[in-house]
Write a protein that holds these residues in place. Structure first.
Motif, PDB file in Angstrom:
ATOM      1  N   ASP A  19      -1.859  33.745  -7.491  1.00 16.44           N
ATOM      2  CA  ASP A  19      -2.074  33.887  -6.138  1.00 16.44           C
ATOM      3  C   ASP A  19      -1.812  35.709  -5.817  1.00 16.44           C
ATOM      4  O   ASP A  19      -2.732  36.397  -5.338  1.00 16.44           O
ATOM      5  N   THR A  22      -4.183  37.760  -7.905  1.00 24.14           N
ATOM      6  CA  THR A  22      -5.372  37.740  -7.270  1.00 24.14           C
ATOM      7  C   THR A  22      -5.574  38.930  -6.296  1.00 24.14           C
ATOM      8  O   THR A  22      -6.400  39.706  -6.082  1.00 24.14           O
ATOM      9  N   THR A  23      -4.353  39.159  -5.514  1.00 27.63           N
ATOM     10  CA  THR A  23      -4.179  39.885  -4.209  1.00 27.63           C
ATOM     11  C   THR A  23      -3.791  41.330  -4.745  1.00 27.63           C
ATOM     12  O   THR A  23      -4.509  42.168  -4.338  1.00 27.63           O
ATOM     13  N   VAL A  53      -7.560  33.773 -13.644  1.00 26.81           N
ATOM     14  CA  VAL A  53      -7.551  34.911 -12.854  1.00 26.81           C
ATOM     15  C   VAL A  53      -7.950  36.047 -13.694  1.00 26.81           C
ATOM     16  O   VAL A  53      -8.680  36.999 -13.496  1.00 26.81           O
ATOM     17  N   ARG A  56     -11.382  36.472 -15.084  1.00 28.03           N
ATOM     18  CA  ARG A  56     -12.276  36.981 -14.217  1.00 28.03           C
ATOM     19  C   ARG A  56     -12.037  38.430 -13.835  1.00 28.03           C
ATOM     20  O   ARG A  56     -13.202  38.973 -13.976  1.00 28.03           O
ATOM     21  N   MET A  57     -10.831  38.862 -13.760  1.00 25.69           N
ATOM     22  CA  MET A  57     -10.754  40.269 -13.424  1.00 25.69           C
ATOM     23  C   MET A  57     -11.117  41.205 -14.694  1.00 25.69           C
ATOM     24  O   MET A  57     -11.558  42.152 -14.565  1.00 25.69           O
TER      25      MET A  57
END
Length: 204
Positions: A19, A22-23, A53, A56-57
């Motif tokens: 989380d 992601t932020t 995550v 994806r990044m």
């Protein structure tokens, strides 16, 4: 940074922090892009969505490099120090910045000045979105700060309360050739008496 051709690599060690990745990771990556820097994330065998995550990044940021520390590795004395060492080996920069995913940069100035000495720390005022750098000609000048803030008790640099007691700085940078020397100050057991001494040495 003192020279246009100086390169910087930011090293982040993460564990089960999907989380917050992601932020906050996009802030690191965007800041790094502006400064021409590389970001390395070492995943300490996360069991959550951290690997997804990161994948994806990587599709969106070409300055992101990811690697991992296998669970099967027997570590003596510290998984954190080994993960940081893996990050050092993957880094391409002249200066390596050890940062915490929970403390993202507020601007590109977060990296400015980190390459002025052998080692440096950056402090962030998040309310004013300003940064201050303290530069040293010798990494050992920061030994008390690092030992206090990054001690193995887990109540150190990652703590959000009593910030002055747990470690003020938001990132630490060192010349590549001294990076492995820097790692020895992280994740060390510190007794109560030693902690009091370290606090006095850094005036906190």
């Amino acid at each position: 940074m003192t020279k246009e051709d100086t390169t910087i690599s930011i090293i982040l060690v993460v564990h089960n922090q999907a989380d917050i990745l992601t932020t906050n990771l996009p802030q690191f990556l965007t800041t790094a892009q502006e400064a021409g820097a590389q970001v390395i994330v070492v995943d300490d065998m996360s069991a959550d969505d951290t690997p997804d995550v990161l994948q994806r990044m990587k599709r969106d940021y070409d300055n992101l490099y990811t690697t991992f520390l296998p669970q099967s590795v027997i570590i003596n004395p510290s998984r954190l120090r080994l993960a940081m060492s893996i990050g050092i080996k993957a880094a391409k920069g002249d200066y390596l910045v050890f940062a915490d995913i929970q403390r993202p940069p507020v601007s590109v100035e977060w990296l400015t000045g980190l390459a002025d000495g052998e080692a440096s720390v950056v402090y962030t005022n998040h309310q004013r979105e300003t940064v201050t750098h303290v530069v040293a000609t010798d990494i050992d000048d920061f030994s008390a700060l690092l030992l206090k803030a990054e001690r193995k008790s887990g109540r150190g640099h990652r703590g959000s309360r009593f910030k002055k007691m747990r470690g003020l700085y938001d990132a630490f940078a060192v010349r590549r050739e001294r990076a492995f020397d820097a790692v020895k100050y992280f994740d060390q057991p510190v007794s109560g008496g030693q902690l009091m001494e370290l606090r006095l040495r850094v005036w906190l």
